[in-house]
Design a protein around this motif. Sequence first.
Motif, PDB file in Angstrom:
ATOM      1  N   HIS A  63       0.830  -1.215   0.000  1.00 26.28           N
ATOM      2  CA  HIS A  63       0.000   0.000   0.000  1.00 26.28           C
ATOM      3  C   HIS A  63       0.860   1.259   0.000  1.00 26.28           C
ATOM      4  N   VAL A  64       1.966   1.235   0.708  1.00 30.25           N
ATOM      5  CA  VAL A  64       2.854   2.398   0.735  1.00 30.25           C
ATOM      6  C   VAL A  64       3.498   2.599  -0.634  1.00 30.25           C
ATOM      7  N   ILE A  65       3.969   1.527  -1.249  1.00 27.74           N
ATOM      8  CA  ILE A  65       4.592   1.633  -2.566  1.00 27.74           C
ATOM      9  C   ILE A  65       3.586   2.138  -3.604  1.00 27.74           C
ATOM     10  N   ALA A  66       2.362   1.645  -3.529  1.00 26.15           N
ATOM     11  CA  ALA A  66       1.339   2.046  -4.498  1.00 26.15           C
ATOM     12  C   ALA A  66       0.921   3.495  -4.315  1.00 26.15           C
ATOM     13  N   GLY A  67       0.945   3.971  -3.088  1.00 30.99           N
ATOM     14  CA  GLY A  67       0.495   5.335  -2.821  1.00 30.99           C
ATOM     15  C   GLY A  67      -0.975   5.493  -3.147  1.00 30.99           C
ATOM     16  N   GLU A  68      -1.398   6.705  -3.304  1.00 31.30           N
ATOM     17  CA  GLU A  68      -2.805   6.970  -3.594  1.00 31.30           C
ATOM     18  C   GLU A  68      -3.223   6.419  -4.949  1.00 31.30           C
ATOM     19  N   ALA A  69      -2.302   6.360  -5.898  1.00 33.05           N
ATOM     20  CA  ALA A  69      -2.646   5.860  -7.228  1.00 33.05           C
ATOM     21  C   ALA A  69      -3.039   4.394  -7.204  1.00 33.05           C
ATOM     22  N   GLY A  70      -2.571   3.673  -6.206  1.00 33.49           N
ATOM     23  CA  GLY A  70      -2.867   2.255  -6.122  1.00 33.49           C
ATOM     24  C   GLY A  70      -4.105   1.920  -5.325  1.00 33.49           C
ATOM     25  N   MET A  71      -4.804   2.928  -4.827  1.00 28.72           N
ATOM     26  CA  MET A  71      -5.986   2.677  -4.012  1.00 28.72           C
ATOM     27  C   MET A  71      -7.208   2.518  -4.909  1.00 28.72           C
ATOM     28  N   HIS A  72      -7.911   1.431  -4.706  1.00 23.66           N
ATOM     29  CA  HIS A  72      -9.134   1.144  -5.465  1.00 23.66           C
ATOM     30  C   HIS A  72     -10.259   0.913  -4.456  1.00 23.66           C
ATOM     31  N   TRP A  73     -11.279   1.691  -4.585  1.00 24.38           N
ATOM     32  CA  TRP A  73     -12.380   1.615  -3.618  1.00 24.38           C
ATOM     33  C   TRP A  73     -13.554   0.815  -4.130  1.00 24.38           C
ATOM     34  N   THR A  74     -13.447   0.241  -5.307  1.00 21.19           N
ATOM     35  CA  THR A  74     -14.572  -0.545  -5.824  1.00 21.19           C
ATOM     36  C   THR A  74     -14.266  -2.005  -5.796  1.00 21.19           C
TER      37      THR A  74
END
Length: 92
Positions: A81-92
């Motif tokens: 999650h840290v490596i992905a940052g905000e771009a890696g967050m998927h809420w669906t």
Amino acid sequence: MNPERAETIAIQALGWLAANDDLFPVFLGSTGASADDLRAQAADPAFLGSVLDFLTMDDAWVVAFCDAAGLPYDTPLRARHVIAGEAGMHWT
């Protein structure tokens, strides 16, 4: 966890995978990478994220890696999650 720590954990995971005679060929096959590709991309955060993506596909792999590295079992996913940052967050 800071990004440097997350990348260190991913590099540890890559080393653990490379030393695992059964799992390393599976990793190479799933990524389409060669051993030379791994050396060239080992410092790329996107590649390190894919290492953690692969590792976290199976709880048994996570447990084995974390036991070998002396880490809590949630560490690989937290690092991802840290490596992905905000771009890696998927809420669906």
